[in-house]
Structures are given as C-alpha cells and as structure tokens.
Design a protein around this motif. Structure first.
Motif, PDB file in Angstrom:
ATOM      1  N   LEU A 156      -5.495   0.789  -5.241  1.00  0.00           N
ATOM      2  CA  LEU A 156      -5.169   1.148  -3.863  1.00  0.00           C
ATOM      3  C   LEU A 156      -6.401   1.019  -2.979  1.00  0.00           C
ATOM      4  CD1 LEU A 156      -3.031   2.173  -1.922  1.00  0.00           C
ATOM      5  CD2 LEU A 156      -3.599   4.511  -2.608  1.00  0.00           C
ATOM      6  N   GLU A 211      -0.478   4.833   4.627  1.00  0.00           N
ATOM      7  CA  GLU A 211      -0.128   5.109   3.243  1.00  0.00           C
ATOM      8  C   GLU A 211       0.641   6.418   3.083  1.00  0.00           C
ATOM      9  OE1 GLU A 211      -3.774   4.808   1.148  1.00  0.00           O
ATOM     10  OE2 GLU A 211      -4.006   2.680   1.596  1.00  0.00           O
ATOM     11  N   ASP A 212       1.272   6.882   4.165  1.00  0.00           N
ATOM     12  CA  ASP A 212       2.159   8.030   4.090  1.00  0.00           C
ATOM     13  C   ASP A 212       3.590   7.506   4.096  1.00  0.00           C
ATOM     14  OD1 ASP A 212      -0.002   9.744   4.187  1.00  0.00           O
ATOM     15  OD2 ASP A 212       0.022   9.820   6.373  1.00  0.00           O
ATOM     16  N   ARG A 224      -5.508   4.314  -8.475  1.00  0.00           N
ATOM     17  CA  ARG A 224      -6.301   4.681  -7.296  1.00  0.00           C
ATOM     18  C   ARG A 224      -7.336   3.598  -6.969  1.00  0.00           C
ATOM     19  NH1 ARG A 224      -5.505   9.636  -9.951  1.00  0.00           N
ATOM     20  NH2 ARG A 224      -7.512   9.545 -11.060  1.00  0.00           N
ATOM     21  N   ARG A 262      -6.973  -1.366   0.365  1.00  0.00           N
ATOM     22  CA  ARG A 262      -7.495  -0.889   1.647  1.00  0.00           C
ATOM     23  C   ARG A 262      -8.687  -1.740   2.083  1.00  0.00           C
ATOM     24  NH1 ARG A 262      -7.880   4.463  -0.800  1.00  0.00           N
ATOM     25  NH2 ARG A 262      -5.933   5.623  -0.518  1.00  0.00           N
ATOM     26  N   ALA A 303       0.723   3.821  -3.073  1.00  0.00           N
ATOM     27  CA  ALA A 303       0.319   5.197  -2.797  1.00  0.00           C
ATOM     28  C   ALA A 303       1.348   6.184  -3.342  1.00  0.00           C
ATOM     29  CB  ALA A 303       0.129   5.397  -1.293  1.00  0.00           C
ATOM     30  N   ARG A 359       0.825  -1.210   0.000  1.00  0.00           N
ATOM     31  CA  ARG A 359       0.000   0.000   0.000  1.00  0.00           C
ATOM     32  C   ARG A 359       0.859   1.259   0.000  1.00  0.00           C
ATOM     33  NH1 ARG A 359      -4.509  -0.826   4.589  1.00  0.00           N
ATOM     34  NH2 ARG A 359      -4.695   1.445   4.230  1.00  0.00           N
ATOM     35  N   GLN A 360       1.950   1.232   0.741  1.00  0.00           N
ATOM     36  CA  GLN A 360       2.839   2.393   0.746  1.00  0.00           C
ATOM     37  C   GLN A 360       3.443   2.638  -0.630  1.00  0.00           C
ATOM     38  OE1 GLN A 360       5.481   1.270   3.997  1.00  0.00           O
ATOM     39  NE2 GLN A 360       4.617   2.903   5.269  1.00  0.00           N
TER      40      GLN A 360
END
Length: 380
Positions: free
Chosen positions: A344, A363-364, A341, A348, A321, A317-318
């Motif tokens: 992703l 996801e940061d 998108r 999630r 993203a 996911r990271q």
C-alpha cells in the motif's frame, strides 16, 4: 458394473465409427455421460459398450498409431481405432464416409517406416519397434488415401523429441508431478507436452477425462511460472473449462485452474481478464470460507495489484487498504500483514511520483467497496 451389449450383426466398423462420432459431437454441449446416455438410447446399445468404443478410439498405450494423428484423405475427417469382437483392429474415419477400413497393423508399419526414414533421430535406440508411437514428434498429420500405402504426410517444420509417448495420461500426470516436486520442471513440461501434443486447446471440445484436464492444468501452471506465459494461456483456459465441465464450477480443481488462468492473463498483460478471474476467485472464497478468510483476502490483495497495474490506482488503493485492515483485524500477527502495508505504501509513493494529486482520505473506502469491485463484468 454396467453391462455391455452382446455383439450383433449390425455392428460393423462403420456403425462403431458413426456411434463414436455422434457421441463426441454432443460432448461439448452436454458432457460425456449425458452424450453417451443419449446415443446409447438412440442406437440401442448399452452405455458401457459405447464408453468402451470411445475409450478405445482415444487409447494411447495400446494404439498402433497415436490417437488424433490420422485423418481420412477422402473426407478429411479424423480416423479412429475400431476393434470388434472376433475381428482385426482397423482404422476408419468418423463418421464413416464409405471407404474401406484400413488394417491397423499395416498402417502402423507404414507410419513407422516413414518416421525411421525421415526422422530416425527421434526414435531412441532399442525402440524402433515402437517407431509409430514417436510419429507425432515428426508429423502433424497422416492423411490416409485409398489404403495404407497411400499416405499423405504433413511433416513438422520443427520436429520435437517425445517423452514416454506410450504412457497413459494418468501415468504421465503422475510422472510429471513427481518430476516437478523434485524441481525438474523442464522434464515435467516435456512429458506433459508429449501427451497433449495432438490436442488443440482452442478447440470447443474440452477434455473427456479428468487425467487429461489435470495434465493440461499442470502444464499451464508449470509453463506460466517457468517458461512463456503466453504459451500457457490457452492451456490454462482449456484446463479450466474442462475441469468446470467435468467436476462443476465449485470443485477445488476447477478453482485451482482458475488461479492459474488468472496468473497467465496477468503475466501475459491481459489485465482486465485477470481482474475478472480474481473477482471470481474472491466470490468463491468469500462464499465457501468467509469474507475474512486468508484465501479471500489473498485474492483481494492480488486483485488490487492487478487494478493498480492496469492504471486504476484509486480503486486499487481503496481495495488494498480495506484488505489490509480486515487482515490485521482477523489475522493479527500473520506474516502477510507487513507485506500488505508495504505494498500500500508503494502504491501511495507511485501516485505521488506520478503527480496524481488524489484528494485526502482516498484510502477510506466505502463499506461495500470489495463487493463493488468483485462484481466487475467481463466488459468492465
């Protein structure tokens, strides 16, 4: 054009067989040109002459018996075609074990007779004079004893119909590409499989010529998409190794083969190996086209999917993203943006459904996450 050596008395079939054997032994370690150069220097024969001997030993259209099919029953070594100026075509094992050479035409006729007796349905009507060319469809091995009448035949348990057995590999590759372009993938696979039937993709010796390596790459690509990925995997690996050795690791053909290898690993369930292949592709595209180029981002997105499929959902996911953000920034309005998108969002939702309970802000990603992910070692 390189000069060929003039024939001398020391050029016997055994000398040619030993020279070809010495060259092929060194190919897997040094590649064909360096191997030819070394053996030429040691034997006092020009490189052009040795290249001619090696090429004749592997020739398909003009070979009385398909290359790679015959072996010496006395020493178990492979037999090759030898044709010295002014002499007849003969087969001899390499290296020569001291046996008498076998007349090529007599061996061809004996093999043809065996095929027509045991598997005449494999020889198309009107092609009986070329019956020996169809032998690999029925035979795995022809071990030659004392002479051409003393044959020890290993028959295939499941005979196969050959397509154009007398084609050169370059002709075969061109024909297969044309059939694939017209959507006839079955025929393309058949014609490539015929040309590579006597090749072992698990062998240490890679392809000695570009046409054979590209044929293996195309066979792997068509097989992984339209047939069995597990069957494609050894061809994909062999093609990639061969093209890397022939053209170098940065050649476009080598990286196209690497993409096929990655896909074959992925579809065969070898996710860690697939991830390593995609990591190599990311490094290549990032260096050649830039870290935000579409090929780089496409490889990153696919790596994210593989990581997620392998259970590494946080990393996946990271990475996805960051890839989606870079894609939106560098290629705003491109059709792949919504797909990234959506993928992703699917990841999630999958984590929520499985109750993973990831902390907020997962996801940061850190700034160097893509670098960390593509620097995966084979054991990671």
């Amino acid at each position: 054009m390189p000069t060929r050596s003039l024939p001398v008395a020391s050029w016997t079939p055994a000398f040619v067989a030993d020279t070809v054997a010495a060259t092929l032994r060194r190919v897997s370690e040094r590649g064909l040109p360096p191997a030819v150069k070394e053996v030429a220097s040691e034997c006092g024969v020009s490189r052009a002459t040795i290249e001619e001997w090696v090429a004749r030993a592997r020739a398909v259209p003009s070979a009385p018996v398909p290359p790679g099919l015959t072996a010496c029953h006395l020493c178990a070594n492979r037999m090759i075609l030898v044709h010295l100026p002014g002499g007849p075509q003969v087969y001899l094992c390499m290296p020569a074990c001291g046996r008498a050479p076998v007349p090529a035409q007599a061996l061809r006729d004996a093999v043809a007779q065996a095929v027509l007796h045991r598997a005449p349905h494999l020889v198309p009507p009107g092609k009986t004079e070329f019956a020996a060319a169809y032998a690999p469809g029925a035979l795995r091995r022809v071990a030659v004893g004392a002479d051409h009448t003393d044959l020890h035949l290993t028959w295939r348990s499941h005979p196969c119909q050959l397509v154009g057995p007398r084609m050169s590999m370059a002709q075969r590759l061109s024909y297969a590409r044309a059939r694939a372009d017209h959507g006839d993938h079955v025929r393309a696979i058949q014609v490539l499989h015929t040309g590579l039937l006597l090749t072992d993709p698990t062998d240490d010796i890679c392809a000695l010529d570009l046409a054979t390596a590209l044929a293996a790459a195309l066979l792997a690509e068509l097989t992984v998409v339209h047939a069995d990925p597990s069957t494609a995997l050894p061809w994909a690996g062999w093609a990639h190794r061969s093209l890397r050795g022939l053209l170098g690791g940065t050649a476009p053909e080598a990286h196209a083969a690497l993409r096929v290898l990655a896909l074959a690993h992925r579809r065969s369930g070898n996710l860690a190996d697939a991830a390593n292949c995609y990591s190599d592709l990311i490094r290549h595209h990032s260096k050649v086209e830039g870290p935000r180029a579409l090929p780089t981002l496409a490889a990153q997105a696919t790596l994210a999917l593989v990581l997620y499929q392998d259970g590494h959902c946080l990393q996946a996911r990271q990475l996805l993203a960051r890839t989606a953000a870079d894609h939106h920034s560098a290629h705003q309005g491109h059709r792949d943006g919504p797909r990234l998108r959506q993928e992703l969002a699917r990841m999630r939702a999958g984590c929520v459904d499985q109750g993973h309970g990831h902390p907020a802000g997962v996801e940061d990603p850190p700034h160097d996450l893509p670098t960390a992910l593509i620097d995966r070692s084979p054991s990671s």
